[in-house]
Design a protein around this motif. Structure first.
Motif, PDB file in Angstrom:
ATOM      1  N   ALA A 237       0.829  -1.208   0.000  1.00 49.66           N
ATOM      2  CA  ALA A 237       0.000   0.000   0.000  1.00 49.66           C
ATOM      3  C   ALA A 237       0.862   1.256   0.000  1.00 49.66           C
ATOM      4  O   ALA A 237       0.563   2.235  -0.703  1.00 49.66           O
ATOM      5  N   LEU A 238       1.950   1.259   0.774  1.00 54.06           N
ATOM      6  CA  LEU A 238       2.848   2.416   0.816  1.00 54.06           C
ATOM      7  C   LEU A 238       3.556   2.615  -0.523  1.00 54.06           C
ATOM      8  O   LEU A 238       3.716   3.747  -0.998  1.00 54.06           O
ATOM      9  N   ILE A 239       3.958   1.519  -1.147  1.00 53.80           N
ATOM     10  CA  ILE A 239       4.618   1.611  -2.445  1.00 53.80           C
ATOM     11  C   ILE A 239       3.636   2.120  -3.499  1.00 53.80           C
ATOM     12  O   ILE A 239       3.993   2.931  -4.369  1.00 53.80           O
ATOM     13  N   GLY A 240       2.388   1.665  -3.434  1.00 57.81           N
ATOM     14  CA  GLY A 240       1.378   2.150  -4.374  1.00 57.81           C
ATOM     15  C   GLY A 240       1.200   3.654  -4.295  1.00 57.81           C
ATOM     16  O   GLY A 240       1.033   4.326  -5.317  1.00 57.81           O
ATOM     17  N   GLU A 241       1.247   4.221  -3.074  1.00 56.64           N
ATOM     18  CA  GLU A 241       1.171   5.676  -2.919  1.00 56.64           C
ATOM     19  C   GLU A 241       2.306   6.366  -3.658  1.00 56.64           C
ATOM     20  O   GLU A 241       2.117   7.368  -4.351  1.00 56.64           O
ATOM     21  N   GLU A 242       3.509   5.829  -3.515  1.00 53.88           N
ATOM     22  CA  GLU A 242       4.688   6.463  -4.125  1.00 53.88           C
ATOM     23  C   GLU A 242       4.661   6.338  -5.641  1.00 53.88           C
ATOM     24  O   GLU A 242       5.050   7.263  -6.362  1.00 53.88           O
TER      25      GLU A 242
ATOM     26  N   ARG B 227      -4.666   6.754  -9.044  1.00 55.49           N
ATOM     27  CA  ARG B 227      -4.407   6.019  -7.797  1.00 55.49           C
ATOM     28  C   ARG B 227      -3.926   4.613  -8.146  1.00 55.49           C
ATOM     29  O   ARG B 227      -4.554   3.931  -8.964  1.00 55.49           O
ATOM     30  N   ARG B 228      -2.853   4.176  -7.490  1.00 64.56           N
ATOM     31  CA  ARG B 228      -2.240   2.900  -7.844  1.00 64.56           C
ATOM     32  C   ARG B 228      -2.202   1.951  -6.658  1.00 64.56           C
ATOM     33  O   ARG B 228      -2.073   2.356  -5.506  1.00 64.56           O
ATOM     34  N   GLN B 229      -2.298   0.673  -6.984  1.00 62.05           N
ATOM     35  CA  GLN B 229      -2.081  -0.404  -6.029  1.00 62.05           C
ATOM     36  C   GLN B 229      -1.097  -1.389  -6.650  1.00 62.05           C
ATOM     37  O   GLN B 229      -1.075  -1.554  -7.883  1.00 62.05           O
ATOM     38  N   VAL B 230      -0.290  -2.012  -5.827  1.00 62.58           N
ATOM     39  CA  VAL B 230       0.664  -3.006  -6.319  1.00 62.58           C
ATOM     40  C   VAL B 230       0.497  -4.294  -5.518  1.00 62.58           C
ATOM     41  O   VAL B 230      -0.030  -4.298  -4.402  1.00 62.58           O
ATOM     42  N   ALA B 231       0.937  -5.375  -6.127  1.00 64.38           N
ATOM     43  CA  ALA B 231       0.939  -6.675  -5.460  1.00 64.38           C
ATOM     44  C   ALA B 231       2.085  -7.483  -6.045  1.00 64.38           C
ATOM     45  O   ALA B 231       2.601  -7.159  -7.121  1.00 64.38           O
TER      46      ALA B 231
ATOM     47  N   GLY C 270       5.333  -9.166 -10.232  1.00 65.45           N
ATOM     48  CA  GLY C 270       4.839  -7.890  -9.746  1.00 65.45           C
ATOM     49  C   GLY C 270       3.674  -7.416 -10.597  1.00 65.45           C
ATOM     50  O   GLY C 270       3.722  -7.487 -11.830  1.00 65.45           O
ATOM     51  N   VAL C 271       2.607  -6.945  -9.941  1.00 72.20           N
ATOM     52  CA  VAL C 271       1.443  -6.395 -10.640  1.00 72.20           C
ATOM     53  C   VAL C 271       1.200  -4.991 -10.117  1.00 72.20           C
ATOM     54  O   VAL C 271       1.083  -4.776  -8.913  1.00 72.20           O
ATOM     55  N   SER C 272       1.160  -4.023 -11.034  1.00 75.33           N
ATOM     56  CA  SER C 272       0.834  -2.638 -10.695  1.00 75.33           C
ATOM     57  C   SER C 272      -0.392  -2.244 -11.495  1.00 75.33           C
ATOM     58  O   SER C 272      -0.468  -2.526 -12.697  1.00 75.33           O
ATOM     59  N   ALA C 273      -1.372  -1.610 -10.820  1.00 73.39           N
ATOM     60  CA  ALA C 273      -2.617  -1.306 -11.524  1.00 73.39           C
ATOM     61  C   ALA C 273      -3.220  -0.006 -11.032  1.00 73.39           C
ATOM     62  O   ALA C 273      -3.172   0.305  -9.844  1.00 73.39           O
ATOM     63  N   ASP C 274      -3.776   0.746 -11.981  1.00 73.72           N
ATOM     64  CA  ASP C 274      -4.613   1.873 -11.617  1.00 73.72           C
ATOM     65  C   ASP C 274      -5.925   1.305 -11.074  1.00 73.72           C
ATOM     66  O   ASP C 274      -6.535   0.418 -11.682  1.00 73.72           O
TER      67      ASP C 274
ATOM     68  N   GLN D 218      -9.126   0.587 -13.160  1.00 71.92           N
ATOM     69  CA  GLN D 218      -9.215  -0.545 -14.077  1.00 71.92           C
ATOM     70  C   GLN D 218      -9.074  -1.893 -13.373  1.00 71.92           C
ATOM     71  O   GLN D 218      -9.658  -2.887 -13.803  1.00 71.92           O
ATOM     72  N   LEU D 219      -8.284  -1.945 -12.314  1.00 68.84           N
ATOM     73  CA  LEU D 219      -8.110  -3.190 -11.555  1.00 68.84           C
ATOM     74  C   LEU D 219      -7.963  -2.812 -10.084  1.00 68.84           C
ATOM     75  O   LEU D 219      -6.855  -2.554  -9.602  1.00 68.84           O
ATOM     76  N   PRO D 220      -9.074  -2.762  -9.343  1.00 62.71           N
ATOM     77  CA  PRO D 220      -9.021  -2.269  -7.964  1.00 62.71           C
ATOM     78  C   PRO D 220      -8.155  -3.106  -7.042  1.00 62.71           C
ATOM     79  O   PRO D 220      -7.548  -2.576  -6.111  1.00 62.71           O
ATOM     80  N   ARG D 221      -8.078  -4.426  -7.298  1.00 63.73           N
ATOM     81  CA  ARG D 221      -7.319  -5.323  -6.415  1.00 63.73           C
ATOM     82  C   ARG D 221      -6.336  -6.141  -7.248  1.00 63.73           C
ATOM     83  O   ARG D 221      -6.649  -7.273  -7.652  1.00 63.73           O
ATOM     84  N   PRO D 222      -5.144  -5.594  -7.505  1.00 57.89           N
ATOM     85  CA  PRO D 222      -4.165  -6.353  -8.295  1.00 57.89           C
ATOM     86  C   PRO D 222      -3.746  -7.648  -7.614  1.00 57.89           C
ATOM     87  O   PRO D 222      -3.288  -8.587  -8.282  1.00 57.89           O
ATOM     88  N   GLN D 223      -3.918  -7.750  -6.286  1.00 59.53           N
ATOM     89  CA  GLN D 223      -3.546  -8.988  -5.593  1.00 59.53           C
ATOM     90  C   GLN D 223      -4.435 -10.140  -6.041  1.00 59.53           C
ATOM     91  O   GLN D 223      -4.016 -11.314  -5.979  1.00 59.53           O
TER      92      GLN D 223
END
Length: 468
Positions: A124-129, A265-269, A452-456, A459-464
């Motif tokens: 979550a912190l990485i997604g913010e950055e 807004r980004r999320q990563v997994a 690694g999955v990064s998503a706006d 388009q993909l609320p939960r990349p995990q």
């Protein structure tokens, strides 16, 4: 001193910025360099909600002296001139310029919120950055440090695509390790002697023009002695033009959810510790490549996510993804962009994995014998000379053909170290052009695979979910 192929440039004024700011260190002047057309094209591809930044996380274990490790990391990074330079597009042609100053307070950021946190909190912190663009008035890179407790440290490295593509940036990161630093040798490029005085610049220009004409004449004479080579080159050019046409005219295959406007807004997994041997043995048994297995699994994962979102998928439904292809000749290059893109259709509607794997393998085999990747690289070199507005329209047109960027990079077979600390894992996320909101990176390292999955989130609320 490392110079670009275009040679050193005269110093020129850039955007007005305050000098001797607090938290800055002064560096020796290394000289300005002309920016290549491809690098300039990638520089201008930034979108407000989609910055063109390659990102990677290095997980370090047994970190005993964090401050010293950070100093070692910074010293090795600044060995490469591009990380001391900023992009100057106020004059044409664009250039990498150096003003001998580095704002440490910006380039090195410490975030203590990940202390003793699990991977989900760190993600979550990485997604913010990742949602933040880089400051164009400064060198286009940034490092964020996440102390995790128990002598562990996560290092988020972000650098603009204009500096280097994913393959080059991975090689750069590996050079920062203790093992990579031992092999690093600076290649000195002789600096041509400059003429001084009021007529010096004119003499330099005339000499350069004369040299260019001499090389052109030699090239023409050489080609005329080999007419068959001219025919082969003409055929190659025609094949590239046809391939470029196929890419530009390809229809976009993407469900509506992957076409939504980006939110910024980004999320990563990520997934880690996948056995490379297990995947390799499976691929050999099926007589396909590891990349075929990865793409087939990804197609199945996309299908599951879309069905969970309520979509009904027939067996023949595909989605298009953009796959970078490395076109480097010199493995020593750690800056610049030398890759093309191919479009691959993933069979997301096919639920029977043997048929899905066979389909992906056939499609990738056809792409390997296609000139599409080189055609895209040639196209990027061409559009890099256009005005930024026209350049962005063409690149966005190309980017809109896919709904995700998918990259597979090979890493070292043995574990590496940074100032004695063990590099336990590496995860990376490729950037996405235009309105693409999903980036997926597969990396092999020390006998394991990381995904690694990064998503706006629009388009993909939960990349995990896709990673799982």
């Amino acid at each position: 001193m490392v110079q670009s192929a275009a040679g050193p440039r005269q110093r020129r004024p850039g955007p007005s910025r305050p000098r001797s700011r607090p938290g800055c260190i002064h560096l020796p002047i290394i000289g300005d360099e002309r920016m290549s057309a491809v690098d300039h094209a990638w520089l201008e591809m930034d979108e407000p909600n989609n910055p063109m930044i390659v990102s990677a996380v290095l997980e370090l274990e047994d970190v005993r002296a964090p401050k010293r490790l950070i100093g070692v990391l910074l010293d090795r990074l600044l060995h490469h001139p591009r990380f001391r330079q900023r992009a100057d597009t106020t004059h044409l042609p664009a250039a990498w310029v150096d003003d001998g100053e580095l704002h440490l307070g910006y380039h090195l950021r410490l975030d203590r919120r990940a202390h003793l946190a699990d991977d989900e909190r760190l993600a979550a912190l990485i997604g913010e950055e990742l949602a933040h663009p880089l400051d164009r008035a400064l060198p286009l890179w940034r490092i964020t440090l996440y102390p995790r407790g128990h002598h562990r440290l996560a290092v988020l490295f972000r650098a603009h695509h204009a500096i280097a593509d994913g393959v080059a940036q991975l090689r750069l990161l590996l050079q920062l390790t203790d093992e990579g630093a031992r092999k690093l040798h600076t290649r000195e490029v002789p600096t041509p002697e400059k003429h001084h005085g009021p007529l010096g610049p004119m003499v330099d220009f005339l000499e350069a023009a004369n040299l260019g004409l001499e090389r052109f004449n030699v090239g023409v004479r050489e080609q005329l002695r080999h007419p068959r080579r001219l025919i082969r080159q003409a055929r190659t050019g025609l094949d590239l033009a046809r391939a470029a046409g196929r890419v530009l005219l390809a229809a976009r295959e993407a469900p509506e959810c992957f076409s939504r406007p980006l939110s910024g807004r980004r999320q990563v997994a990520w997934l880690r510790d996948i056995s490379l041997d297990r995947v390799r043995h499976f691929a050999q048994a099926q007589q396909v490549t590891i990349n075929d297995v990865f793409l087939a699994a990804l197609g199945g994962a996309f299908g599951q996510v879309l069905r969970a979102d309520g979509l009904k998928l027939s067996v023949d439904v595909d989605i298009s993804v953009s796959i970078p292809v490395n076109l480097r000749r010199d493995d020593a290059d750690v800056v610049g962009n030398s890759f093309g893109l191919v479009l691959c259709k993933l069979p997301v509607g096919e639920t029977f994995w043997p048929r899905r794997l066979a389909s992906v393998s056939r499609r990738m085999l056809a792409l390997k014998h296609s000139p599409e990747a080189r055609a895209v690289l040639a196209g990027l070199e061409a559009v890099g000379h256009l005005p930024p507005a026209a350049e962005k329209r063409i690149v966005n047109w190309l980017g809109d053909k896919a709904c995700a960027v998918v990259s597979n990079l090979p890493g070292p077979a043995r574990a590496l170290h940074l100032d004695g600390a063990r590099l336990a894992d590496v995860v990376f996320w490729p950037p996405q052009t235009s309105h693409i909101g999903i980036g997926i990176g597969l990396l092999s390292y020390a006998g394991t695979l990381s995904l690694g999955v990064s998503a706006d989130t629009a388009q993909l609320p939960r990349p995990q979910d896709l990673a799982a």
